[in-house]
Scaffold this active site. Structure first.
Site, mmCIF file in Angstrom:
data_model
loop_
_atom_site.group_PDB
_atom_site.id
_atom_site.type_symbol
_atom_site.label_atom_id
_atom_site.label_comp_id
_atom_site.label_asym_id
_atom_site.label_seq_id
_atom_site.Cartn_x
_atom_site.Cartn_y
_atom_site.Cartn_z
ATOM 1 N N TYR A 135 -14.298 -3.546 10.094
ATOM 2 C CA TYR A 135 -12.973 -2.907 10.081
ATOM 3 C C TYR A 135 -12.327 -3.038 11.462
ATOM 4 C CZ TYR A 135 -9.456 0.802 9.626
ATOM 5 O OH TYR A 135 -8.269 1.518 9.603
ATOM 6 N N GLY A 162 0.826 -1.203 0.000
ATOM 7 C CA GLY A 162 0.000 0.000 0.000
ATOM 8 C C GLY A 162 0.855 1.246 0.000
HETATM 9 N N1 LIG Z 1 -6.429 6.993 7.422
HETATM 10 C C1 LIG Z 1 -6.696 6.678 8.702
HETATM 11 O O1 LIG Z 1 -7.432 7.390 9.425
HETATM 12 C C2 LIG Z 1 -6.118 5.432 9.287
HETATM 13 C C3 LIG Z 1 -5.622 4.406 8.480
HETATM 14 N N2 LIG Z 1 -5.116 3.273 9.088
HETATM 15 C C4 LIG Z 1 -4.611 2.179 8.260
HETATM 16 O O2 LIG Z 1 -3.483 2.659 7.520
HETATM 17 C C5 LIG Z 1 -3.297 1.853 6.340
HETATM 18 C C6 LIG Z 1 -3.117 2.763 5.149
HETATM 19 O O3 LIG Z 1 -4.322 3.497 5.008
HETATM 20 P P1 LIG Z 1 -4.371 4.961 4.361
HETATM 21 O O4 LIG Z 1 -3.010 5.413 4.000
HETATM 22 O O5 LIG Z 1 -5.225 5.784 5.249
HETATM 23 O O6 LIG Z 1 -5.222 4.620 3.056
HETATM 24 P P2 LIG Z 1 -5.101 5.077 1.543
HETATM 25 O O7 LIG Z 1 -6.364 4.599 0.901
HETATM 26 O O8 LIG Z 1 -4.722 6.498 1.471
HETATM 27 O O9 LIG Z 1 -3.867 4.189 0.993
HETATM 28 C C7 LIG Z 1 -3.969 2.782 1.009
HETATM 29 C C8 LIG Z 1 -3.070 2.217 -0.078
HETATM 30 O O10 LIG Z 1 -3.186 0.793 -0.052
HETATM 31 C C9 LIG Z 1 -3.410 0.329 -1.368
HETATM 32 N N3 LIG Z 1 -4.157 -0.934 -1.356
HETATM 33 C C10 LIG Z 1 -5.460 -1.105 -1.046
HETATM 34 N N4 LIG Z 1 -5.803 -2.396 -1.193
HETATM 35 C C11 LIG Z 1 -4.684 -3.055 -1.599
HETATM 36 C C12 LIG Z 1 -4.406 -4.402 -1.921
HETATM 37 N N5 LIG Z 1 -5.353 -5.340 -1.890
HETATM 38 N N6 LIG Z 1 -3.137 -4.723 -2.281
HETATM 39 C C13 LIG Z 1 -2.186 -3.773 -2.348
HETATM 40 N N7 LIG Z 1 -2.377 -2.468 -2.069
HETATM 41 C C14 LIG Z 1 -3.631 -2.133 -1.701
HETATM 42 C C15 LIG Z 1 -4.174 1.446 -2.070
HETATM 43 O O11 LIG Z 1 -4.043 1.349 -3.474
HETATM 44 C C16 LIG Z 1 -3.482 2.678 -1.482
HETATM 45 O O12 LIG Z 1 -2.359 3.048 -2.242
HETATM 46 C C17 LIG Z 1 -4.544 0.954 6.269
HETATM 47 O O13 LIG Z 1 -4.214 -0.338 6.752
HETATM 48 C C18 LIG Z 1 -5.550 1.631 7.208
HETATM 49 O O14 LIG Z 1 -6.465 0.716 7.759
HETATM 50 C C19 LIG Z 1 -5.064 3.118 10.460
HETATM 51 C C20 LIG Z 1 -5.536 4.112 11.261
HETATM 52 C C21 LIG Z 1 -6.090 5.341 10.742
HETATM 53 C C1 LIG Z 2 -13.990 5.532 10.869
HETATM 54 C C2 LIG Z 2 -12.559 5.027 10.714
HETATM 55 C C3 LIG Z 2 -11.667 6.040 10.072
HETATM 56 C C4 LIG Z 2 -10.374 5.810 9.726
HETATM 57 C C5 LIG Z 2 -9.640 4.538 9.963
HETATM 58 C C6 LIG Z 2 -9.127 4.317 11.347
HETATM 59 O O1 LIG Z 2 -8.544 3.293 11.604
HETATM 60 C C7 LIG Z 2 -9.344 5.340 12.368
HETATM 61 C C8 LIG Z 2 -9.329 5.052 13.700
HETATM 62 C C9 LIG Z 2 -9.441 6.182 14.625
HETATM 63 C C10 LIG Z 2 -9.774 6.143 15.900
HETATM 64 C C11 LIG Z 2 -10.270 5.004 16.623
HETATM 65 C C12 LIG Z 2 -10.568 5.182 17.942
HETATM 66 C C13 LIG Z 2 -11.138 4.135 18.795
HETATM 67 C C14 LIG Z 2 -11.508 4.559 20.045
HETATM 68 C C15 LIG Z 2 -12.156 3.661 21.056
HETATM 69 O O2 LIG Z 2 -12.237 2.345 20.595
HETATM 70 C C16 LIG Z 2 -11.356 3.632 22.363
HETATM 71 O O3 LIG Z 2 -11.796 2.504 23.099
HETATM 72 C C17 LIG Z 2 -9.862 3.564 22.099
HETATM 73 C C18 LIG Z 2 -9.243 2.290 22.658
HETATM 74 C C19 LIG Z 2 -7.942 2.268 23.032
HETATM 75 C C20 LIG Z 2 -7.051 3.469 22.901
HETATM 76 C C21 LIG Z 2 -5.726 3.268 23.562
HETATM 77 C C22 LIG Z 2 -5.756 3.829 24.978
HETATM 78 O O4 LIG Z 2 -5.562 5.058 25.124
HETATM 79 O O5 LIG Z 2 -6.015 3.061 25.905
#
Ligand SMILES: NC(=O)C1=CN([C@@H]2O[C@H](COP(=O)(O)OP(=O)(O)OC[C@H]3O[C@@H](n4cnc5c(N)ncnc54)[C@H](O)[C@@H]3O)[C@@H](O)[C@H]2O)C=CC1
Ligand SMILES: CC/C=C\CC(=O)/C=C/C=C\C=C\C=C\[C@@H](O)[C@@H](O)C/C=C\CCC(=O)O
Length: 258
Positions: free
Chosen positions: A151, A12
């Site tokens: 997710y 990714g």
């Molecule tokens: N954006 C957010 O708020 C958060 C994202 N994450 C995680 O971070 C990671 C990256 O996400 P982002 O950069 O936000 O997303 P993004 O959508 O900006 O980038 C994801 C990349 O992964 C690639 N991709 C998707 N499916 C694929 C596959 N089957 N094989 C190979 N490449 C693939 C896409 O083409 C893209 O380039 C993910 O695992 C996501 O769950 C975790 C916490 C927060």
């Molecule tokens: C809607 C999803 C959007 C983007 C992808 C993604 O992964 C974003 C996640 C962002 C925040 C998630 C927060 C979860 C919060 C609650 O589950 C709390 O229970 C947090 C649990 C542990 C936090 C660690 C700690 O401080 O103890």
């Protein structure tokens, strides 16, 4: 651990967090294989990085981590071109409650597949050099996001897989550390599109917006800095590093069965 001469694979890598991870690894001296299903974005980024860091430092390989064949071939090509693999960043992931089976297939099964295939190249018991694997989980891997239960499940699975693999590697002598980075919301395309991806839980969009307001949003660079910490600090194994705009901390897990 110095990154000079080290070989990293980022899944990714073409966009978002993976792109930032790729850049910080190159900035710190590593060679990086960019794996992504988005060929256009991946090739474009790789061309730009070649100009900045040199042709010999980067490689783009079109790869869908849902495919055993494509992932196996990409890792094989990486070893052939760069001489081995030291670092694997299992970053590729999606969020889509409408297509929950695909979400599981990529976010959890893809991480397991990439890990097991990379072990064939990294495991000291197989003639590998050892190294480190960092899985991009999420804070949703540590607590629930009610608007996206599948997710949440995949990210909980990534955290559990990370901790178990770290223990297995240590007990087996693989010479490979395994850690997870658990960001809150990060400014990427995935984040920008979440309100269209909640499916049957779209009625919980406002609650999700409330969580975004509570936590704020990270930059991709802030997450990449956490990756660098987990890669270079050789004391870290089996860790889940949580990062929000307000804090960064290593999770402590209570073993409830004593
Ligand atoms: N954006 C957010 O708020 C958060 C994202 N994450 C995680 O971070 C990671 C990256 O996400 P982002 O950069 O936000 O997303 P993004 O959508 O900006 O980038 C994801 C990349 O992964 C690639 N991709 C998707 N499916 C694929 C596959 N089957 N094989 C190979 N490449 C693939 C896409 O083409 C893209 O380039 C993910 O695992 C996501 O769950 C975790 C916490 C927060
Ligand atoms: C809607 C999803 C959007 C983007 C992808 C993604 O992964 C974003 C996640 C962002 C925040 C998630 C927060 C979860 C919060 C609650 O589950 C709390 O229970 C947090 C649990 C542990 C936090 C660690 C700690 O401080 O103890």
């Amino acid at each position: 651990m110095s990154l000079d001469g080290k070989v990293a694979v980022v899944t990714g890598a073409a966009l978002g967090i993976g792109k930032a991870m790729t850049e910080i690894l190159l900035q710190n001296g590593a060679k990086v294989a960019l794996l992504d299903v988005n060929e256009t974005a991946g090739k474009s980024l790789c061309e730009a990085l070649m100009k900045q860091y040199g042709q010999e430092k980067t490689l783009f390989l079109s790869c869908d981590i849902q495919s055993e064949e494509q992932t196996k071939a990409a890792l094989k090509k990486t070893s052939e071109v760069f001489g081995g693999i030291d670092i694997l960043c299992n970053n590729a992931g999606i969020l889509n409650e409408n297509t929950w089976e695909k979400t599981v297939s990529i976010n959890l099964m893809g991480v397991i597949r990439s890990t097991y295939l990379a072990l064939e190249h990294m495991n000291k018991l197989n003639g590998g050099r050892g190294g480190v694997i960092v899985n991009t989980a999420s804070m949703a891997g540590l607590g629930p996001l009610p608007s996206c239960p599948v997710y949440t499940a995949t990210k909980h699975g990534v955290v559990g897989f990370t901790r178990a693999m770290a223990a297995a590697s240590s007990a087996s002598g693989y010479g490979i550390r395994v850690n997870a980075v658990c960001p809150s919301f990060v400014q990427t395309e995935l984040f920008a599109n979440i309100l269209d991806k909640l499916g049957q839980f779209s009625h919980l969009a406002d609650a999700t917006k409330g969580m975004v307001e509570k936590f704020g949003t990270l930059s991709v660079s802030q997450v990449a800095e956490c990756l660098l910490e987990l890669v270079t600090d050789e004391t870290k194994n089996g860790e889940a590093l949580v990062v929000t705009p307000q804090m960064k901390k290593y999770m402590t897990f209570v073993n409830t069965i004593q």
